[in-house]
Design an enzyme around this catalytic site. Structure first.
Site, PDB file in Angstrom:
ATOM      1  N   ASP A 195      -6.168   8.137  -0.806  1.00  0.00           N
ATOM      2  CA  ASP A 195      -5.626   6.976   0.297  1.00  0.00           C
ATOM      3  C   ASP A 195      -4.586   7.918   0.902  1.00  0.00           C
ATOM      4  O   ASP A 195      -3.665   8.381   0.313  1.00  0.00           O
ATOM      5  CB  ASP A 195      -5.192   5.856  -0.283  1.00  0.00           C
ATOM      6  CG  ASP A 195      -6.484   5.012  -0.856  1.00  0.00           C
ATOM      7  OD1 ASP A 195      -7.412   5.182  -0.326  1.00  0.00           O
ATOM      8  OD2 ASP A 195      -6.258   4.080  -1.823  1.00  0.00           O
ATOM      9  N   GLU A 229       0.970  -1.123   0.104  1.00  0.00           N
ATOM     10  CA  GLU A 229       0.027  -0.134  -0.109  1.00  0.00           C
ATOM     11  C   GLU A 229       0.923   1.339  -0.040  1.00  0.00           C
ATOM     12  O   GLU A 229       0.550   1.966  -0.590  1.00  0.00           O
ATOM     13  CB  GLU A 229      -0.980  -0.072   1.303  1.00  0.00           C
ATOM     14  CG  GLU A 229      -2.076  -1.129   0.940  1.00  0.00           C
ATOM     15  CD  GLU A 229      -3.172  -0.613   0.303  1.00  0.00           C
ATOM     16  OE1 GLU A 229      -3.251   0.592  -0.247  1.00  0.00           O
ATOM     17  OE2 GLU A 229      -3.905  -1.694  -0.142  1.00  0.00           O
TER      18      GLU A 229
END
Length: 148
Positions: free
Chosen positions: A73, A57
């Site tokens: 994000d 991520e």
């Protein structure tokens, strides 16, 4: 003269862009943080699951961000602005964790950890994270904690 100018330019750019790269946390330091904060066994996950998630991520970078069209994000766990944090520009943000998204990009991981655990608790695992679903789920992840 040109070297002096180049030196000045580099110093200026370094001051003008403070912290744009963020802090990259080392593998073993991240393992310690996760263990210390009760991630082993949390909602049926392992520290290795979380390490794989963080690797895919954010690359362990506290300032990571990613645009997803209407939302974004943020931080080491890549927490989404549509549901979990408020970035002041995502329409209809639920802000379920209550922090400002920018707080998820500092070097203090307390709010990141609380929010990541809330997400995992509410979804009973790590399925909200595509980095984990696409790269980690169902795989041998022992290499993510080996040596730590």
């Amino acid at each position: 003269k040109s070297m002096l100018f180049l030196g000045f330019l580099l110093v200026f750019l370094g001051l003008a862009l403070p912290g744009t790269q963020g802090r990259t946390i080392s593998k073993c330091e991240m393992v310690k943080i996760l263990r210390r904060n009760g991630f082993e066994g949390f909602e049926g996950t392992t520290v290795a699951d979380w390490m794989c998630l963080v690797q895919h991520e954010s690359g362990y970078n506290t300032k990571a961000y990613n645009n997803n069209g209407p939302s974004r994000d943020y931080g080491i766990f890549q927490i989404n602005s549509k549901y979990w944090c408020n970035d002041g520009r995502t329409a209809g943000s639920k802000n379920a964790c209550r922090p400002s998204c920018s707080k998820l990009q500092d070097d203090n991981l307390e709010d990141d950890i609380q929010c990541a655990k809330k997400i995992a608790r509410e979804s009973h695992g790590l399925s909200p994270w595509y980095g984990w679903k696409n790269n980690c789920r169902g795989r041998n992840l022992s290499s993510y904690v080996r040596g730590c």
